[in-house]
Write an enzyme that holds these catalytic residues in place. Structure first.
Site, PDB file in Angstrom:
ATOM      1  CG  ASP A 315      -1.664   1.235   1.457  1.00 37.06           C
ATOM      2  OD1 ASP A 315      -2.408   1.620   0.541  1.00 37.06           O
ATOM      3  OD2 ASP A 315      -1.522   1.856   2.527  1.00 37.06           O
ATOM      4  CG  ASP A 317      -1.881   7.719   0.093  1.00 34.86           C
ATOM      5  OD1 ASP A 317      -0.861   7.699  -0.606  1.00 34.86           O
ATOM      6  OD2 ASP A 317      -2.904   8.356  -0.203  1.00 34.86           O
ATOM      7  CG  ASP A 523      -2.259   2.521   6.463  1.00 36.69           C
ATOM      8  OD1 ASP A 523      -2.552   2.226   5.282  1.00 36.69           O
ATOM      9  OD2 ASP A 523      -2.570   3.604   6.984  1.00 36.69           O
TER      10      ASP A 523
END
Length: 592
Positions: A315, A317, A523
């Protein structure tokens, strides 16, 4: 203790087995069980035995024998599980039948098991996360027993015995699904929807269960032709064990058994061809279920020395990129080391292709990438020797798309707009200036973010309860909504895990001589599918929200630090630990 001469007469009586089973056990099974007990003793941890066999092959009886001998004669703590115990409830399968295909209402094939529950149960036993509830399935009622009647395990377990007809089964290539294997497929699955769904479920979710198995045993039928008679005998045995009232419920007659086994035919036949070379103990059976041969792998087969190829799916961001400023300075040394060691770093993001191209330039990254939460995979042309099947050429990329285009999802949102007029703003509504205001991006980056191809981001401003209603109504229209750190992403039935699996298969096809190991990094909740799918998962702590709700506990790492600092820390910890090589050492980034 001489295991070959132990008395199992009480076992035979309990399970209504003939005296000849004593000889069968002594000559074939007891030596193997003795080896397993020795292996468990040396491993000094919980081990899991997987037993595969076609319908009626005797795998359940062998599983019960293993439990009996390991418990009674080795004083080991053993839990017996059947893949059948993890069937979805009758109500859940009815919903599958109504929502996807009528044949899914019938238990049996991949896609009718609760694999998440199976993985969680076994993982909890392995890691001693007590109490552990053991589900059981009532075949006479074609439904799971009530939760309150489940067995509760509260003590350490030495051995888990798991048996199932499709343990170790492999998905087939799409082209193999076209030709029906029986009249059930020909007449009731004319559009291949059932076959494709079952095959996809087998490809995506079952390998994560199979990897928990340490020792594999297969009872190999000579062919599928004899399975009907074996399954009929199995049903008659079940019938004899039930009361008269129970016999009137879900016990099948000969005609029903004949139809029932057709659900199993395709995967059973493929498993008979593919699994024997992979198991630790292969028992070959004749038509009367007598063992004719035991094959054991050589030591080199068991401990393969094939080279390992890592793939890092990440991922962006909040994971590789700092949540607040999108910087990744603290990950640069680790990224450099990965590239030097030919380990691809594959961006997996909610961002558009245009946005990812900008990031890849700054990262000096030339590998494939996954956009818009798994809606499509972009592969640079000529990255692989030939164009992958199912992709189209788009600019300088081969593109594999999983959902319909953006305009379709915008039309669904617009159907609900009058009801929620002041509660949300889409990227299309906001325009470039609005996207800049919502994201803090510069004008060039905002223009790239606006170039969605497969979905529509929604910024929700209204009541939180209304948001859940909005999501539910979009779901009812066929949309799939993922909640990211800032936006709702409205698209189709795609996710990062499905795209990860597809791309991993492409890598494996091009390098069959290597063992692919995948690491997924994320996240937030919209990373869950790929964190569950990969061989290893790294969860990055966030300064603005809690950890995503992950079911797995096996091969799971949670970073100490936020963002790129935690990214470098976790990647180093996982890959260094697995490679065990002095020649490969990832720098740990700037952790000062």
């Amino acid at each position: 203790m001489d295991m070959l001469n132990i008395d199992i007469s009480d076992f035979l009586q309990k399970h209504q087995l003939p005296d000849s089973y004593q000889t069968l056990a002594r000559d074939w099974y007891l030596p193997i069980i003795e080896e397993i007990a020795t292996h468990q003793n040396s491993a000094k941890r919980t081990i899991t035995i997987g037993i595969n066999g076609a319908q009626g092959s005797g795998k359940s009886t062998l599983a019960q024998l293993a439990v009996y001998v390991l418990t009674q004669h080795y004083s080991l703590s053993v839990v017996s599980l059947s893949l059948d115990d993890f069937y979805f409830t009758r109500q859940e399968r009815t919903q599958l039948g109504q929502g996807i295909h009528p044949l899914l209402a019938t238990r049996g094939v991949p896609g009718t098991h609760d694999i998440t529950l199976a993985r969680r149960t076994i993982t909890q036993l392995i890691h001693q996360q007590f109490p552990v509830s053991i589900p059981r399935f009532n075949k006479a009622e074609d439904d799971r027993f009530p939760v309150e009647s489940a067995e509760i395990i509260t003590h350490p377990v030495d051995v888990i015995v798991l048996e199932g007809w499709c343990l170790g089964a492999e998905a087939q290539h799409e082209s193999s699904l076209i030709q029906p294997v029986n009249d059930l497929e020909e007449t009731e699955d004319k559009d291949l929807a059932w076959r494709r769904y079952v095959n996809e479920q087998l490809a995506r979710f079952y390998p994560k269960l199979f990897e928990l198995i340490d020792i594999w045993i297969m009872l190999k039928a000579p062919s599928f032709d004899c399975v009907f008679q074996w399954r009929l005998e199995q049903e008659n045995k079940l019938k004899r064990s039930l009361s008269e009232s129970d016999k009137q419920t879900q016990i099948m007659d000969e005609k029903a058994v004949g139809r029932f086994i057709k659900f199993y035919q395709r995967i059973t036949e493929n498993t008979l061809n593919t699994l024997p070379k992979k198991v630790n103990y292969l028992f070959e059976l004749d038509e009367n279920r007598q063992i004719t041969k035991l094959t054991r792998p050589t030591q080199s087969t068991l401990n393969t020395d094939l080279p390992c190829q890592w793939l890092v799916f990440t991922d962006m961001d909040g994971s590789l990129l700092d949540h607040h400023n999108y910087h990744f300075d603290e990950a640069i040394p680790t990224l450099t080391a990965l590239e030097q060691n030919h380990i691809p770093v594959i961006p997996v993001t909610s961002k558009t292709a245009a946005e990812v191209e900008l990031i890849r330039d700054s990262l000096a990254n030339h590998h494939p990438f996954i956009i818009e939460n798994g809606a499509a995979v972009y592969i640079p042309q000529d990255y692989f020797e030939k164009q992958p099947e199912g992709t189209e050429k788009r600019g300088k990329y081969w593109v594999k798309s999983f959902v319909q285009p953006r305009s379709y999802w915008q039309s669904l949102i617009n159907q609900l707009r009058p009801k929620y007029q002041n509660d949300f703003v889409t990227f299309a509504d906001a325009g470039i200036d609005g996207i800049i205001a919502m994201t803090g991006l510069n004008v060039h980056a905002a223009a790239c973010a606006a170039r969605r191809e497969f979905g529509e981001p929604v910024s929700w401003h209204g009541n939180g309860n209304l948001k859940q209603q909005f999501i539910a109504e979009l779901n009812a229209l066929g949309a799939n909504i993922l909640e990211g750190g800032r936006f709702l992403h409205v698209s189709g039935q795609c996710d990062k895990g499905r795209a990860l699996k597809w791309l991993t298969d492409m890598y494996q096809n091009t390098m069959p001589e290597q063992v692919i190991q995948t690491l997924a990094i994320g996240d937030s909740q919209n990373d869950k599918a790929m964190l569950e799918q990969a061989d290893h998962a790294l969860v990055i702590r966030s300064p603005v929200h809690g950890l995503p709700d992950i079911d797995r506990t096996h091969n799971l790492t949670v970073s100490t630090f936020f963002g790129p600092k935690g990214w470098a820390e976790g990647v180093t910890q996982i890959i260094d630990a697995k490679l065990h090589s002095d020649s490969f050492n990832l720098p740990r980034g700037n952790h000062g």
